[in-house]
Enzyme design. Structure first.
Site, PDB file in Angstrom:
ATOM      1  CG  MET A  31      -6.628   3.439  10.755  1.00  0.00           C
ATOM      2  SD  MET A  31      -7.695   4.138   9.507  1.00  0.00           S
ATOM      3  CE  MET A  31      -8.217   2.669   8.647  1.00  0.00           C
ATOM      4  N   GLY A  32      -6.691   0.689  14.811  1.00  0.00           N
ATOM      5  CA  GLY A  32      -7.357  -0.130  15.830  1.00  0.00           C
ATOM      6  C   GLY A  32      -8.009  -1.360  15.250  1.00  0.00           C
ATOM      7  CG  LEU A  34      -4.994  -3.216  17.601  1.00  0.00           C
ATOM      8  CD1 LEU A  34      -4.041  -3.071  18.796  1.00  0.00           C
ATOM      9  CD2 LEU A  34      -4.409  -2.517  16.380  1.00  0.00           C
ATOM     10  N   GLY A  37      -1.994  -9.267  12.290  1.00  0.00           N
ATOM     11  CA  GLY A  37      -1.173  -8.487  11.357  1.00  0.00           C
ATOM     12  C   GLY A  37      -0.572  -7.281  12.091  1.00  0.00           C
ATOM     13  CG  HIS A  38      -3.178  -4.140  13.441  1.00  0.00           C
ATOM     14  ND1 HIS A  38      -4.456  -4.650  13.397  1.00  0.00           N
ATOM     15  CD2 HIS A  38      -3.168  -3.088  12.589  1.00  0.00           C
ATOM     16  CE1 HIS A  38      -5.189  -3.924  12.566  1.00  0.00           C
ATOM     17  NE2 HIS A  38      -4.431  -2.978  12.057  1.00  0.00           N
ATOM     18  CD  GLN A 149       5.000  -5.486   0.758  1.00  0.00           C
ATOM     19  OE1 GLN A 149       5.882  -4.773   1.228  1.00  0.00           O
ATOM     20  NE2 GLN A 149       4.505  -5.311  -0.460  1.00  0.00           N
ATOM     21  NE  ARG A 188     -12.054  -0.655   4.948  1.00  0.00           N
ATOM     22  CZ  ARG A 188     -11.011   0.181   4.973  1.00  0.00           C
ATOM     23  NH1 ARG A 188      -9.778  -0.281   4.815  1.00  0.00           N
ATOM     24  NH2 ARG A 188     -11.201   1.471   5.156  1.00  0.00           N
TER      25      ARG A 188
HETATM   26  P1  AMP Z   1      -4.643  -0.275   9.619  1.00  0.00           P
HETATM   27  O1  AMP Z   1      -5.092  -0.378  11.046  1.00  0.00           O
HETATM   28  O2  AMP Z   1      -5.441  -1.088   8.667  1.00  0.00           O
HETATM   29  O3  AMP Z   1      -4.406   1.143   9.176  1.00  0.00           O
HETATM   30  O4  AMP Z   1      -3.198  -0.953   9.590  1.00  0.00           O
HETATM   31  C1  AMP Z   1      -2.180  -0.516  10.434  1.00  0.00           C
HETATM   32  C2  AMP Z   1      -0.891  -1.163   9.992  1.00  0.00           C
HETATM   33  O5  AMP Z   1      -1.012  -2.571  10.076  1.00  0.00           O
HETATM   34  C3  AMP Z   1      -0.522  -0.836   8.537  1.00  0.00           C
HETATM   35  O6  AMP Z   1       0.871  -0.618   8.440  1.00  0.00           O
HETATM   36  C4  AMP Z   1      -0.938  -2.084   7.823  1.00  0.00           C
HETATM   37  O7  AMP Z   1      -0.212  -2.311   6.639  1.00  0.00           O
HETATM   38  C5  AMP Z   1      -0.620  -3.139   8.853  1.00  0.00           C
HETATM   39  N1  AMP Z   1      -1.367  -4.375   8.563  1.00  0.00           N
HETATM   40  C6  AMP Z   1      -2.702  -4.483   8.352  1.00  0.00           C
HETATM   41  N2  AMP Z   1      -3.024  -5.765   8.040  1.00  0.00           N
HETATM   42  C7  AMP Z   1      -1.861  -6.462   8.045  1.00  0.00           C
HETATM   43  C8  AMP Z   1      -1.514  -7.825   7.787  1.00  0.00           C
HETATM   44  N3  AMP Z   1      -2.438  -8.732   7.469  1.00  0.00           N
HETATM   45  N4  AMP Z   1      -0.226  -8.182   7.872  1.00  0.00           N
HETATM   46  C9  AMP Z   1       0.744  -7.259   8.195  1.00  0.00           C
HETATM   47  N5  AMP Z   1       0.473  -5.968   8.451  1.00  0.00           N
HETATM   48  C10 AMP Z   1      -0.804  -5.566   8.378  1.00  0.00           C
END
Ligand code: AMP
Length: 297
Positions: A31-32, A34, A37-38, A149, A188
């Site tokens: 969802m950007g 970034l 983690g992303h 994860q 967030r």
């Molecule tokens: P989101 O943008 O929050 O929808 O996340 C996109 C992807 O990044 C999803 O597969 C999340 O699980 C992964 N993600 C988000 N935060 C982390 C993190 N701290 N470590 C590893 N992957 C993450």
């Protein structure tokens, strides 16, 4: 790097890569906003696949009424700069109308696995996730799709979605990336003020303490949940929503922890006005020292 906004363009580019150039395609759905983690997912996609597509789409159908869809951080320019460092070939950044055109009426529900935990707290959330992923998978047709994860239940739901609907995509799950403080990286986290950010480290402290007690031999799921709960409750800025101890693959709630199967301890808490989630996996004693089986070897 090309930024693609249209579904049709994305599918024709991906089709050519597959058919004419025989390339493997890795998709990283995001969802950007970034963060590292992303980027850990992007790095692995880069390593495993010929072509990397990162989707950036704040998906309205996975937000409930009163949630943060409107104020969710959006910064495609900054995201693009970060992705350029990884030589990502394509960013797929469609508008809401492009994914959900007028008359859109088909939704995907993964029954059972979508219902506990986040499903209780955020009714309809996984329906939105499964629906947008179905559109993304059908548009890009990736060989591999990469997930963190950090969103444990999402990984379980997505694996079932792919299995049940026979998508020709392998799901790769990668470990949660954390700050040195233990706080799991999350878009967030930008909502947190400095004091709340410090307070938010309580989530990982709670999970770590539960793991500690497990390592010392405790096998009562209720007891592990209590340990985590007590630690969250010791932080005045945090309010626990749930803590759950379940089978890491089936999400079945546990009573007694067996030494046969991995266990998921997942929790959600509000810190100030921000809702955060985190989790850890306890590997069965027999498998200790081995790579998590939720991770690709
Ligand atoms: P989101 O943008 O929050 O929808 O996340 C996109 C992807 O990044 C999803 O597969 C999340 O699980 C992964 N993600 C988000 N935060 C982390 C993190 N701290 N470590 C590893 N992957 C993450």
């Amino acid at each position: 790097m090309e930024i693609i906004n249209r579904r049709q363009r994305m599918s024709s580019v991906a089709r050519k890569l597959r058919r004419e150039q025989d390339k493997t395609i890795g998709l990283v759905p995001t969802m950007g906003a970034l963060h590292d983690g992303h980027l850990s997912l992007v790095r692995e996609a880069r390593r495993m696949c010929d072509v990397v597509v990162v989707s950036v789409f704040v998906n309205p159908t996975q937000f409930g009424p009163g949630e943060d869809f409107e104020r969710y951080p959006r910064d495609l320019t900054n995201d693009t700069t970060k992705l350029a460092d990884y030589n990502v070939e394509y960013i797929f950044a469609p508008s809401v109308e492009e994914i959900y055109p007028k008359g859109f009426a088909t939704y995907v529900t993964v029954e059972g696995l979508s219902e506990p935990l986040e499903g209780v707290a955020r009714p309809g959330h996984f329906r939105g996730v499964a629906t947008v992923l179905t559109v993304l998978f059908n548009t890009v047709r990736p060989d591999f799709a990469f997930f963190g994860q950090k969103d444990a239940q999402q990984t379980i739901v997505v694996k079932r979605l792919v299995r049940d609907l026979a998508f020709d995509t392998e799901i790769v799950v990668l470990p949660t990336v954390r700050e040195d403080s233990g706080l799991a990286l999350s878009s967030r986290n930008t909502y947190l003020d400095p004091q709340e950010r410090r307070a938010a480290t309580v989530l990982y402290r709670a999970l770590s303490q539960a793991r500690e007690v497990y390592m010392e031999g405790e096998r009562s799921a209720r007891r592990l949940a209590e340990v985590a709960r007590d630690i969250i409750e010791s932080e005045p800025r945090a309010r626990l929503e749930y803590v759950s101890v379940s089978d890491a693959e089936t999400m079945e709630k546990l009573d007694k922890i067996s030494d046969e199967r991995p266990v998921l301890i997942a929790l959600a808490a509000h810190v100030g006005r921000t809702r955060l989630i985190d989790n850890i996996i306890l590997q069965p004693a027999r498998q200790k020292g081995h790579t998590s089986d939720l991770k690709r070897p």
